[in-house]
Write an enzyme that holds these catalytic residues in place. Structure first.
Site, mmCIF file in Angstrom:
data_model
loop_
_atom_site.group_PDB
_atom_site.id
_atom_site.type_symbol
_atom_site.label_atom_id
_atom_site.label_comp_id
_atom_site.label_asym_id
_atom_site.label_seq_id
_atom_site.Cartn_x
_atom_site.Cartn_y
_atom_site.Cartn_z
ATOM 1 N N LEU A 92 0.855 -1.180 0.000
ATOM 2 C CA LEU A 92 0.000 0.000 0.000
ATOM 3 C C LEU A 92 0.898 1.239 0.000
ATOM 4 O O LEU A 92 1.831 1.318 0.799
ATOM 5 C CB LEU A 92 -0.884 0.039 1.243
ATOM 6 C CG LEU A 92 -2.157 -0.814 1.242
ATOM 7 C CD1 LEU A 92 -2.718 -0.906 2.647
ATOM 8 C CD2 LEU A 92 -3.191 -0.234 0.298
ATOM 9 N N SER A 93 0.611 2.173 -0.882
ATOM 10 C CA SER A 93 1.350 3.433 -0.872
ATOM 11 C C SER A 93 0.883 4.284 0.310
ATOM 12 O O SER A 93 -0.147 4.023 0.929
ATOM 13 C CB SER A 93 1.127 4.200 -2.174
ATOM 14 O OG SER A 93 1.759 3.554 -3.255
ATOM 15 N N ALA A 94 1.655 5.313 0.632
ATOM 16 C CA ALA A 94 1.292 6.227 1.712
ATOM 17 C C ALA A 94 -0.013 6.943 1.371
ATOM 18 O O ALA A 94 -0.290 7.232 0.203
ATOM 19 C CB ALA A 94 2.412 7.242 1.931
#
Length: 362
Positions: A63-65
């Site tokens: 998951l990206s930020a």
């Protein structure tokens, strides 16, 4: 290491912080972020980190930020009825948020390299549909995921209104990505260490805007060592909805209008969602900096100590706000799912009620 915004105690507080830092700027994007709890896409043992503005990776799951996803959602300029292609669709978190905006007549496709991540995404999607009250507040464009390398999409595939790539795109693949777009479409991707927005203004005309400094893991190059042939990825066909599905969409929409009219008649014009508990807002001037997070880097906005000292809130105002947030107010009553209650109260056979609720169980 650090994030672009402060950690939240829950999903709503994370969104509050993203709004405060101007990563979330439009109501549509805010509604989508609030509707889907980021922690639901984490493995149980890692959920304590879900509301930090940090990327998360476990095996192939990534998951990206949150600040990256919010910038992507804002840049895509999503509208109901558009077609969307997510390259490197991962857990399906972004695709599901996009689906809340696209509505029932949009197209929502994802391509993911790892089959185990596809299965994870399908489980999370099923969980959202069956358990989340947010599902009934929107008309949802359900994502469809296919396994394959996004650099091997069949040349016969349809073009899309919106495309996002969640891996670093090498310069030699820029034109390949652009050709996935319809005229008037928007492509958002990490290109040359910049999150880049490209708008197709004509058959051979483009507008490019750099959004953030980023560093994603690069796209995985196709491997033809075994057969020497490309394994083409075929995206799902754009299917026409059945008459039964169209009837369900129309009936649910009509019930929502009735609920809204009933609420207006009881409360008068200007009816709003029940207020969430008021959190103390921090007024800060923000500076641009670069934050390093393992394989991902992004430009963030952080406060200057000198600015904070000159722009602190009035002590009397702080005390007043603290009085408003007593412990009894910290956990408001859960919202009522009026659509679900109304459907279950209708004089209809149970199978039809369940169909109108997408066979959801609780």
């Amino acid at each position: 290491m650090g994030g672009a915004v402060s950690a939240g105690e829950d999903n709503d507080e994370l969104i509050d912080n993203l709004k405060e830092a101007q990563y979330i700027r439009t109501e549509l994007v805010e509604q989508a972020f609030r509707a889907i709890d980021r922690a639901d896409y984490y493995l149980e043992e890692f959920k304590d980190n879900a509301y930090k503005d940090l990327a998360w990776k476990h095996g192939n799951i990534h998951l990206s930020a949150p600040c990256i996803y919010s910038e992507v959602m804002e840049a895509l300029d999503l509208q109901p009825g558009l077609s969307f292609l997510n390259l490197g669709s991962g857990t399906g978190y972004l695709s599901s948020m996009v689906g809340l905006i696209l509505g029932p007549f949009g197209v929502n496709h994802g391509v993911e390299l790892h089959s185990d991540v596809i299965e994870y995404a399908k489980q999370k999607l099923d969980f959202f549909i069956k358990t989340s009250d947010s599902f009934d507040k929107f008309e949802f464009c359900e994502p469809s995921f296919v396994t394959g390398n996004c650099l091997e999409i069949s040349p016969d595939c349809t073009q899309y209104d919106r495309v996002y790539c969640g891996a670093g795109v090498q310069k030699e693949h820029e034109d390949y990505m652009k050709n996935l777009l319809k005229v008037g479409g928007i492509l958002v991707m990490p290109l040359e260490e910049k999150l880049t927005k490209i708008t197709r203004t004509g058959p051979s005309a483009w507008e490019t805007k750099k959004i953030l400094a980023v560093s994603f893991a690069p796209l995985v190059q196709p491997n033809h060592a075994d057969s020497g042939k490309s394994r083409l990825v075929y995206l799902p066909p754009v299917a026409v909805r059945s008459l039964q599905d169209l009837a369900r969409i129309a009936i649910r929409g009509t019930i929502k209008k009735i609920i809204h009219q009933e609420a207006l008649s009881r409360s008068g014009p200007g009816l709003k969602d029940p207020p969430r508990f008021k959190r103390r807002r921090l007024r800060r001037h923000r500076l641009e900096t670069i934050v390093f997070l393992d394989k991902e880097v992004f430009a963030s906005r952080i406060s200057s100590p000198s600015d904070d000292s000159n722009n602190s809130e009035d002590p009397e105002e702080e005390r007043h706000e603290e009085e408003e947030t007593k412990p009894s107010e910290l956990k408001p009553e859960p919202p009522v799912n009026f659509l679900r209650e109304k459907v279950l109260s209708l004089p209809l056979p149970d199978p039809l009620k369940y169909y109108l609720l997408y066979y959801r169980e609780k």
